[in-house]
Structure formats: structure tokens, C-alpha cells
Design an enzyme around this catalytic site. Structure first.
Site, PDB file in Angstrom:
ATOM      1  N   THR A   1      -7.151  -5.051   9.097  1.00 18.90           N
ATOM      2  CA  THR A   1      -6.136  -4.001   9.040  1.00 18.90           C
ATOM      3  C   THR A   1      -5.039  -4.368  10.028  1.00 18.90           C
ATOM      4  O   THR A   1      -5.089  -5.422  10.655  1.00 18.90           O
ATOM      5  CB  THR A   1      -6.725  -2.625   9.419  1.00 18.90           C
ATOM      6  OG1 THR A   1      -6.964  -2.594  10.835  1.00 18.90           O
ATOM      7  CG2 THR A   1      -8.024  -2.349   8.682  1.00 18.90           C
ATOM      8  N   CYS A   2      -4.067  -3.480  10.187  1.00 15.85           N
ATOM      9  CA  CYS A   2      -2.996  -3.754  11.147  1.00 15.85           C
ATOM     10  C   CYS A   2      -3.510  -3.754  12.578  1.00 15.85           C
ATOM     11  O   CYS A   2      -2.812  -4.217  13.483  1.00 15.85           O
ATOM     12  CB  CYS A   2      -1.861  -2.746  10.991  1.00 15.85           C
ATOM     13  SG  CYS A   2      -2.358  -1.034  11.285  1.00 15.85           S
TER      14      CYS A   2
ATOM     15  N   SER B   1      -9.384   3.583  16.483  1.00 16.51           N
ATOM     16  CA  SER B   1      -8.008   3.340  16.050  1.00 16.51           C
ATOM     17  C   SER B   1      -7.000   3.737  17.121  1.00 16.51           C
ATOM     18  O   SER B   1      -7.304   4.520  18.021  1.00 16.51           O
ATOM     19  CB  SER B   1      -7.713   4.142  14.775  1.00 16.51           C
ATOM     20  OG  SER B   1      -8.551   3.737  13.720  1.00 16.51           O
TER      21      SER B   1
ATOM     22  N   GLN C   1      -8.729   1.592   3.698  1.00  8.20           N
ATOM     23  CA  GLN C   1      -8.726   0.137   3.850  1.00  8.20           C
ATOM     24  C   GLN C   1     -10.145  -0.419   3.816  1.00  8.20           C
ATOM     25  O   GLN C   1     -10.390  -1.484   3.241  1.00  8.20           O
ATOM     26  CB  GLN C   1      -8.036  -0.233   5.162  1.00  8.20           C
ATOM     27  CG  GLN C   1      -6.543   0.063   5.151  1.00  8.20           C
ATOM     28  CD  GLN C   1      -5.927  -0.016   6.534  1.00  8.20           C
ATOM     29  OE1 GLN C   1      -6.512   0.429   7.519  1.00  8.20           O
ATOM     30  NE2 GLN C   1      -4.739  -0.582   6.622  1.00  8.20           N
TER      31      GLN C   1
ATOM     32  N   GLY D   1       0.247   1.952   2.086  1.00  3.33           N
ATOM     33  CA  GLY D   1       1.456   2.170   1.293  1.00  3.33           C
ATOM     34  C   GLY D   1       1.374   3.425   0.446  1.00  3.33           C
ATOM     35  O   GLY D   1       2.338   4.202   0.363  1.00  3.33           O
TER      36      GLY D   1
END
Length: 391
Positions: free
Chosen positions: A47-48, A98, A109, A182
Site C-alpha cells: 500500500t502507500c 496506519s 487493499q 481511487g
């Protein structure tokens, strides 16, 4: 028999390294999965904010080799084993690890990565059960606590951040990428009543699906269409994970005023002549909401720990189910072969029925043993059965 002992995790997050290094590492782990997952069940979460690899049944040498590949990109790599690895994955699914505590994007995700890697054959066996359970834990935490009240994820924070810069109700907005982040962005923007919304994705059908859901336009994610969006839209959000930037320049006289880069590595080239919002810019806003959610964190951890404690029995039952299913299939095949020798369908049916009636009570008993903390005894009996069938 400890069914958690074979579980290992190799972990690197936004706390130890920047986004570009995480992106390069994710590509390395994709290659690693292609090489290693044929022999060892594997799950990669990118993930980011993280790149994590989970292995089941890997040798110490295999885990060390994966960790060594991580260290080519950064130090600070953590190797977790057994219950500690499961607890970390459950905490990740719950949003406890997170940047924005309780964010929901991570769950989407996780599910996307799971579906993709199960189809590829990488995530299988008892590792599949561990990841499935992590998804359930993430959903349970969000249902039973208030840890996700407010912004859903970094995408939500980004929308809030940009709304302080301009009036989104009067803005044309594009979203690059229609994955979990998104799609969440598109829903958030639609809820805020943006004037116009365009969704771009490499798989055009996915862009259409998300655009239809939010009343927007769908376009393929190509260089030409990206430049059109920069020319036509006031704000462009990018949630694309790619090794190469998707926004390489701003066309002359383009309308775009703000670009939001949520890609890892960065999906935007540096030094563009417009405002570029990055993940790091959202940290202060995230911390503000983390303080509000602090009271729910203890409740969430209690659920995580409860589920980790339950996991060994779940894995034991799953092990018995898989092993006994294989035994039943082998016995039924042998019965069919013997029945065919008799030369009639009735004999085949009779042989199969006899085998099923004989084995089902034993299989039921083995499952009960596994659930009641006697997994090791059940495993030994299964091994004896397997040996008997092979002799």
C-alpha cells in the site's frame, strides 16, 4: 501442534522509509513472489504505507533471504513469527498500524491483494485462512468500535485538505486509479458534490464501474487522457501505484490548479508549476483525527488479541478439513477403481457409499478433536490414515 509457528512476516512501513523506496521494494517483492510462491505459500501486501510479505512453512533460510532482499532498499526491516506475525496482520487490517488510525482503505487493499494472489496460486492452504481471518477481524473492529468514524482514509484526508484550497462544488475533478483508494476518492468527491468527476483506470471496465457508481465519466488511463484531464480539470488526484510517473508535465494553459499524489512511489514528476499535495502533507491532519479516535484504540486491540487467541484452533480445524478431504478423495478414487473391476455401475455406487459411511464418522471426530485443543492427536491419526492408504 502449533499451527501458528510456521507463519512468518517481513515488514517495512512508512515509519522506516519513504514512498519511493517502498515502491521499488514492492516491485522486488512481486518478483520474489513469482520465484518463491511456487514452493512456499506467500502473501504480499503493498500500500502507500507498507510492503509486507507473509510466508507459511518457509524455512529460516527462506525468510532470511526475503529479509535480505528488503535490506537492499532500507534498514529497519522487521521479521515477525507465529502469533506476533498474525497479530501484526490483524492490526494492519483493523487500521491500527496506519498513518490515519482506523482508516478503511487498507481493508479494501487487503481484500484486493488477497483476491489477486489467491487467483495466482500464491496465497493458499493455511496462509489463505490467516489472511481471510484478517479481513474478518478488520470488519469486526469497524463494526464494534468507533475507530473509523470520520475520514475513511488518506483519500478522505486529501479531499478535506484540498477543500481548504478551493471550492470543490465548483470544480472539475479527475481521479487516476479505480482501486480501493481511487474508488473511495471518487465516492468522497461525489458526496461533496463536485461539479464534474472523471475516473481513469488502466482497466477501462473498472473505470466504468466506479464512474457509474458515482455519476461520473470514465476514461482509459493513458498518457493522452491524463494530459486531457490536466487541461480540463481543476484538481487531479492520483492513486496509481507505478514505477514510472503518470503525470510527467502540465500542458501549456492547463486548467489544473492542484495535483494530489497518493502514489507509492510518487506518480508525479517533481517541480511541476502547480501545487502538488503529497502524503506527507496529510500527516498533521491525520494526527488530529488520531487524537479523536484514541479512545477506541484499546477496544480495537482487545478484539485483535481475542482473534489471535482463537486463530490456532481455526487453523487446526482447517488443517483437518483439508487433510481429511484429501483422504476422502483418495479413498473414493480407490473405491471407484474397485467397483469398476466388478464391471457395473451398481458396484461402483455401492463401493463409494460404503467408503463414505465408514470414513465420515472418523472425519467428524477428527474435526471435533482439532476444535477442542487436540489438534496434535488429530494430526497423528491423519498421518496414520494417509500412510495406510498409501500402503
Amino acid at each position: 501442534m502449533d499451527f501458528l509457528a510456521p507463519l512468518s512476516a517481513v515488514v517495512l512501513t512508512y515509519r522506516e522509509v519513504g514512498g519511493d523506496a517502498l515502491g521499488a521494494l514492492a516491485e522486488e517483492m512481486r518478483k520474489c513472489a513469482e520465484e518463491l510462491a511456487k514452493a512456499t505459500p506467500m502473501f504480499v501486501l503493498h500500500t502507500c504505507g507498507r510492503v509486507e510479505v507473509y510466508l507459511y512453512g518457509a524455512s529460516e533460510e527462506e525468510v532470511a533471504r526475503v529479509a535480505a532482499r528488503y535490506r537492499r532498499f532500507a534498514e529497519g526491516v522487521k521479521v515477525l513469527r507465529g502469533a506476533e506475525a498474525a497479530r501484526h496482520l490483524f492490526a494492519v487490517a483493523a487500521g491500527l498500524d496506519s498513518m490515519l488510525i482506523g482508516e478503511t482503505d487498507i481493508l479494501g487493499q487487503l481484500e484486493e491483494a488477497y483476491d489477486r494472489q489467491v487467483k495466482a496460486g500464491y496465497t493458499r492452504g493455511l496462509l489463505k485462512t490467516v489472511v481471510e481471518r484478517a479481513v474478518r477481524v478488520g470488519k469486526r473492529v469497524r463494526t464494534e468500535t468507533g475507530i473509523s468514524r470520520g475520514p475513511r482514509g488518506l483519500g478522505s484526508l486529501a479531499v478535506m485538505y484540498v477543500s481548504r484550497m478551493l471550492d470543490l462544488r465548483e470544480a472539475s475533478v479527475a481521479v487516476l486509479g479505480a482501486g480501493a483508494v481511487g474508488a473511495g476518492l471518487a465516492m468522497e468527491l461525489a458526496a461533496r458534490g463536485v461539479k464534474r468527476l472523471v475516473v481513469l483506470n488502466r482497466t477501462y471496465e473498472k473505470a466504468v464501474e466506479v464512474a457509474n457508481r458515482v455519476g461520473g465519466e470514465a476514461r482509459p488511463l493513458t498518457e493522452e487522457e491524463v494530459e486531457k484531464c490536466l487541461a480540463e480539470c481543476d484538481v487531479v488526484f492520483s492513486s496509481v501505484h507505478t514505477l514510472q510517473p503518470v503525470i510527467k508535465r502540465v500542458p501549456p494553459e492547463a486548467r489544473v490548479k492542484v495535483i494530489v499524489d497518493l502514489g507509492v512511489p510518487s506518480s508525479v514528476v517533481p517541480n511541476l508549476p502547480v501545487a502538488v499535495v503529497k502524503i506527507e502533507d496529510l500527516r498533521e491532519l491525520a494526527e488530529e483525527y488520531n487524537r479523536e479516535r484514541a479512545g477506541e484504540v484499546e477496544k480495537a486491540w482487545a478484539i485483535v488479541d481475542e482473534e489471535v487467541a482463537r486463530l490456532p484452533r481455526l487453523l487446526a480445524r482447517r488443517y483437518v478439513e483439508e487433510a481429511t478431504s484429501a483422504i476422502m478423495a483418495q479413498a473414493m478414487a480407490a473405491a471407484e477403481e474397485e467397483g469398476k473391476r466388478a464391471g457395473c455401475d451398481t458396484a461402483v455406487l455401492a463401493a463409494k457409499t460404503t467408503v463414505k459411511r465408514t470414513l465420515l464418522p472418523l472425519i467428524t471426530k477428527l474435526k471435533e478433536m482439532a476444535e477442542n485443543g487436540k489438534a496434535e492427536e488429530a494430526a497423528k491419526l491423519i498421518q496414520l490414515l494417509q500412510e495406510a492408504l498409501q500402503s
